[in-house]
Design an enzyme around this catalytic site. Structure first.
Site, PDB file in Angstrom:
ATOM      1  CB  SER A  43      57.169  71.616  57.787  1.00 14.34           C
ATOM      2  OG  SER A  43      55.891  71.700  58.321  1.00 14.34           O
ATOM      3  CG  HIS A  74      56.336  73.101  62.925  1.00 16.32           C
ATOM      4  ND1 HIS A  74      55.694  74.155  62.344  1.00 16.32           N
ATOM      5  CD2 HIS A  74      56.257  72.092  62.067  1.00 16.32           C
ATOM      6  CE1 HIS A  74      55.237  73.788  61.166  1.00 16.32           C
ATOM      7  NE2 HIS A  74      55.560  72.530  60.974  1.00 16.32           N
ATOM      8  CG  HIS A  96      49.810  73.363  61.468  1.00 13.32           C
ATOM      9  ND1 HIS A  96      50.897  73.331  62.298  1.00 13.32           N
ATOM     10  CD2 HIS A  96      50.278  73.606  60.216  1.00 13.32           C
ATOM     11  CE1 HIS A  96      52.000  73.532  61.579  1.00 13.32           C
ATOM     12  NE2 HIS A  96      51.655  73.707  60.321  1.00 13.32           N
ATOM     13  CE1 TYR A  98      49.318  69.190  62.433  1.00 12.35           C
ATOM     14  CE2 TYR A  98      48.831  70.281  60.351  1.00 12.35           C
ATOM     15  CZ  TYR A  98      49.740  69.866  61.315  1.00 12.35           C
ATOM     16  OH  TYR A  98      51.072  70.137  61.153  1.00 12.35           O
ATOM     17  CD  GLU A  99      50.058  72.259  65.867  1.00 17.73           C
ATOM     18  OE1 GLU A  99      50.825  72.110  66.820  1.00 17.73           O
ATOM     19  OE2 GLU A  99      50.111  73.228  65.096  1.00 17.73           O
ATOM     20  CB  ALA A 126      56.226  71.642  53.818  1.00 19.05           C
ATOM     21  CG  MET A 224      47.866  69.906  56.016  1.00 18.42           C
ATOM     22  SD  MET A 224      48.370  68.562  57.105  1.00 18.42           S
ATOM     23  CE  MET A 224      48.547  67.209  55.911  1.00 18.42           C
ATOM     24  CB  SER A 225      50.119  75.939  57.256  1.00 17.60           C
ATOM     25  OG  SER A 225      51.015  76.035  56.167  1.00 17.60           O
ATOM     26  CG  ASN A 248      54.721  65.636  49.492  1.00 13.42           C
ATOM     27  OD1 ASN A 248      54.889  66.553  50.308  1.00 13.42           O
ATOM     28  ND2 ASN A 248      53.520  65.246  49.118  1.00 13.42           N
ATOM     29  CG  HIS A 260      55.883  64.750  59.093  1.00  9.93           C
ATOM     30  ND1 HIS A 260      55.499  65.982  58.585  1.00  9.93           N
ATOM     31  CD2 HIS A 260      56.612  65.033  60.200  1.00  9.93           C
ATOM     32  CE1 HIS A 260      55.964  66.944  59.370  1.00  9.93           C
ATOM     33  NE2 HIS A 260      56.643  66.395  60.348  1.00  9.93           N
TER      34      HIS A 260
HETATM   35  N1  HPA Z   1      49.465  67.429  51.393  1.00  3.46           N
HETATM   36  C1  HPA Z   1      49.155  68.329  52.361  1.00  3.46           C
HETATM   37  N2  HPA Z   1      50.050  68.994  53.039  1.00  3.46           N
HETATM   38  C2  HPA Z   1      51.341  68.792  52.751  1.00  3.46           C
HETATM   39  C3  HPA Z   1      51.745  67.880  51.773  1.00  3.46           C
HETATM   40  C4  HPA Z   1      50.746  67.163  51.049  1.00  3.46           C
HETATM   41  O1  HPA Z   1      51.018  66.341  50.162  1.00  3.46           O
HETATM   42  N3  HPA Z   1      53.102  67.913  51.736  1.00  3.46           N
HETATM   43  C5  HPA Z   1      53.497  68.813  52.660  1.00  3.46           C
HETATM   44  N4  HPA Z   1      52.430  69.352  53.281  1.00  3.46           N
END
Ligand code: HPA
Length: 285
Positions: A43, A74, A96, A98-99, A126, A224-225, A248, A260
């Site tokens: 990302s 993406h 992903h 989640y998609e 990310a 998440m990847s 973050n 996001h």
């Molecule tokens: N949690 C999960 N996935 C992420 C995060 C997070 O804080 N930041 C970027 N991808």
């Protein structure tokens, strides 16, 4: 005689192999030189694709059997060409859980890159920082991972021609590539963190309680990847380097909600040093 080998979840292995072969053949027809290093751009980190020289760009939607990515930030294309004096194949955009994709779909591009002959894979993402020593904008070398989803792309009948049934994950993240990354970081004066990446399904960010748990379990960052692609790369005997951009601090570490937009903003902020780092690593592989 046609032999049908069905996995216990109903997937047809011969069909899967043929799909990989079709995609490999489609890409082979479009390129002159074989890539030997794969890149998966996470990302907000896709800009590296723009630095590839003599690029051959192939949209996922044009490649037979390729899934198509749906997340903002993406893109969905392969860029094949020269970067850091190496022949690379980069995925701008990944898939992903989640998609709603199956893990066999998410990891399909890794099978295809393996079919094209890559020997090394650099995966990026990310991630949320769990280690309180981290700050947003830090880059973290992935030393190891924790699969916290209970899922695995190798579940089902093993395809013995691609890799073994039981895969050793002791050195999933290649020590030599980690060394090269550290040397590149020093040379370019880009500080690098190092830690353990925990994979969760998303798409919800974690709760503060889940982040406390992640920390107790040994996670330095959450995301998440990446883990499914790494598992399949290791299955194929490919050496892996993983780099997370800490976009973050994870939920509950700072007194602010997660967004996001901020994830994308931070990754774009560090994109230049991230890109220089990867190019330097490639130059020294
Ligand atoms: N949690 C999960 N996935 C992420 C995060 C997070 O804080 N930041 C970027 N991808």
């Amino acid at each position: 005689m046609i032999i049908h080998i069905l996995g216990h979840r109903g997937e047809d292995i011969l069909d899967y192999i043929n799909k990989i072969i079709d995609s490999v053949k489609y890409i082979e027809k479009k390129i002159q030189k074989r890539p030997n290093i794969g890149l998966i751009l996470g990302s907000g980190l896709g800009g590296l694709g723009e630095r590839i020289n003599r690029p051959i760009i192939i949209e996922y939607k044009d490649i037979p059997n390729f899934p198509i990515s749906s997340v903002e930030g993406h893109k969905g294309r392969l860029i094949i060409g020269e970067l850091g004096n190496k022949e690379v194949i980069a995925m701008q955009g990944r898939f992903h859980l989640y998609e709603g994709y199956l893990l066999k779909q998410i990891t399909f591009p890794v099978r295809v890159m393996a079919g094209l002959g890559i020997k090394k894979l650099i995966v990026t993402n990310a991630a949320g920082g769990v280690d309180e020593k981290f700050s947003p904008g830090d880059l973290m070398i992935i030393r190891d991972h924790i699969n916290f989803t209970g899922q695995n792309p190798l579940i089902g009948k093993n395809i013995d021609t691609l890799g073994p049934r039981f895969v050793d994950m002791t050195n999933a993240y290649d020590q030599n590539l980690i060394k090269l990354a550290k040397i590149a970081g020093k040379k370019l004066n880009i500080p690098l963190q190092e830690g353990v990446y925990m994979w969760l399904t998303g798409p919800t960010y974690e709760t503060p309680a889940e982040i406390k748990l992640a920390k107790i379990l040994g996670a330095s960052a959450v995301g998440m990847s990446t883990v499914p692609e790494v598992i399949v790369a290791i299955h194929q005997g490919i050496e892996v380097l993983g780099i997370s951009c800490i976009t973050n601090m994870a939920a509950g570490i700072l007194d602010q909600p997660l967004d996001h937009e901020d994830v994308i903003k931070t990754s774009l902020m560090v994109e230049d040093s991230f890109e220089r780092l990867i190019v330097e690593i490639l130059a020294n592989i």
